[in-house]
Scaffold this motif. Structure first.
Motif, PDB file in Angstrom:
ATOM      1  N   ILE A   2      12.925  79.729  37.820  1.00 44.81           N
ATOM      2  CA  ILE A   2      12.183  79.421  36.844  1.00 44.81           C
ATOM      3  C   ILE A   2      13.074  80.250  35.684  1.00 44.81           C
ATOM      4  N   VAL A   3      13.045  79.336  34.553  1.00 47.13           N
ATOM      5  CA  VAL A   3      13.906  79.952  33.319  1.00 47.13           C
ATOM      6  C   VAL A   3      13.101  80.266  32.382  1.00 47.13           C
ATOM      7  N   ASN A   4      13.622  81.253  31.635  1.00 49.94           N
ATOM      8  CA  ASN A   4      12.810  82.035  30.487  1.00 49.94           C
ATOM      9  C   ASN A   4      13.599  81.571  29.465  1.00 49.94           C
ATOM     10  N   LYS A  49       0.066  86.447  24.725  1.00 46.53           N
ATOM     11  CA  LYS A  49       0.352  86.915  23.318  1.00 46.53           C
ATOM     12  C   LYS A  49       1.765  86.455  23.064  1.00 46.53           C
ATOM     13  N   LEU A  50       2.563  86.162  23.796  1.00 47.78           N
ATOM     14  CA  LEU A  50       3.647  85.533  23.089  1.00 47.78           C
ATOM     15  C   LEU A  50       3.518  84.080  22.891  1.00 47.78           C
ATOM     16  N   CYS A  51       2.677  83.368  23.651  1.00 47.12           N
ATOM     17  CA  CYS A  51       2.342  81.906  23.408  1.00 47.12           C
ATOM     18  C   CYS A  51       1.484  81.843  22.096  1.00 47.12           C
ATOM     19  N   SER A  52       0.552  82.700  21.861  1.00 49.43           N
ATOM     20  CA  SER A  52      -0.147  82.722  20.688  1.00 49.43           C
ATOM     21  C   SER A  52       0.424  82.968  19.442  1.00 49.43           C
ATOM     22  N   GLY A  59       4.243  76.278  29.253  1.00 47.12           N
ATOM     23  CA  GLY A  59       5.173  75.427  29.965  1.00 47.12           C
ATOM     24  C   GLY A  59       6.618  75.352  28.881  1.00 47.12           C
ATOM     25  N   GLU A  60       6.399  75.802  27.597  1.00 42.97           N
ATOM     26  CA  GLU A  60       7.384  75.702  26.754  1.00 42.97           C
ATOM     27  C   GLU A  60       8.405  77.097  27.043  1.00 42.97           C
ATOM     28  N   LEU A  61       7.549  78.392  27.213  1.00 39.88           N
ATOM     29  CA  LEU A  61       8.174  79.319  27.431  1.00 39.88           C
ATOM     30  C   LEU A  61       8.926  79.491  28.826  1.00 39.88           C
ATOM     31  N   PHE A  62       8.679  78.850  29.881  1.00 40.78           N
ATOM     32  CA  PHE A  62       9.180  78.899  31.246  1.00 40.78           C
ATOM     33  C   PHE A  62       9.069  77.366  31.636  1.00 40.78           C
TER      34      PHE A  62
END
Length: 67
Positions: A2-4, A49-52, A59-62
């Motif tokens: 999984i890539v951050n 919180k990050l997505c918001s 899916g964009e974050l990871f």
């Protein structure tokens, strides 16, 4: 694996860790560890919180990459 993608997203949007801290309330230490991909666990609340704040999806974050 999984890539951050947090550092990439923040770079594209020209957002600093201090700014993201103000927007989310997530500790600077946690944001720094996530930014430099030094963490092995992340709470769902933190992802939310990050997505918001960044207007992205999990899916964009990871992303998943086969090794």
């Amino acid at each position: 694996m999984i890539v951050n993608n947090l550092s990439t997203i923040m770079g594209k949007k020209r957002i600093k860790i201090a700014t993201l801290y103000k927007w989310t309330g997530i500790s600077r230490n946690t944001l720094t560890q996530l930014y430099y991909d030094k963490t092995t666990m992340i709470k769902l609340d933190t992802i939310d919180k990050l997505c918001s704040a960044l207007d992205i999806t999990p899916g964009e974050l990871f992303e998943y990459r086969k090794e």
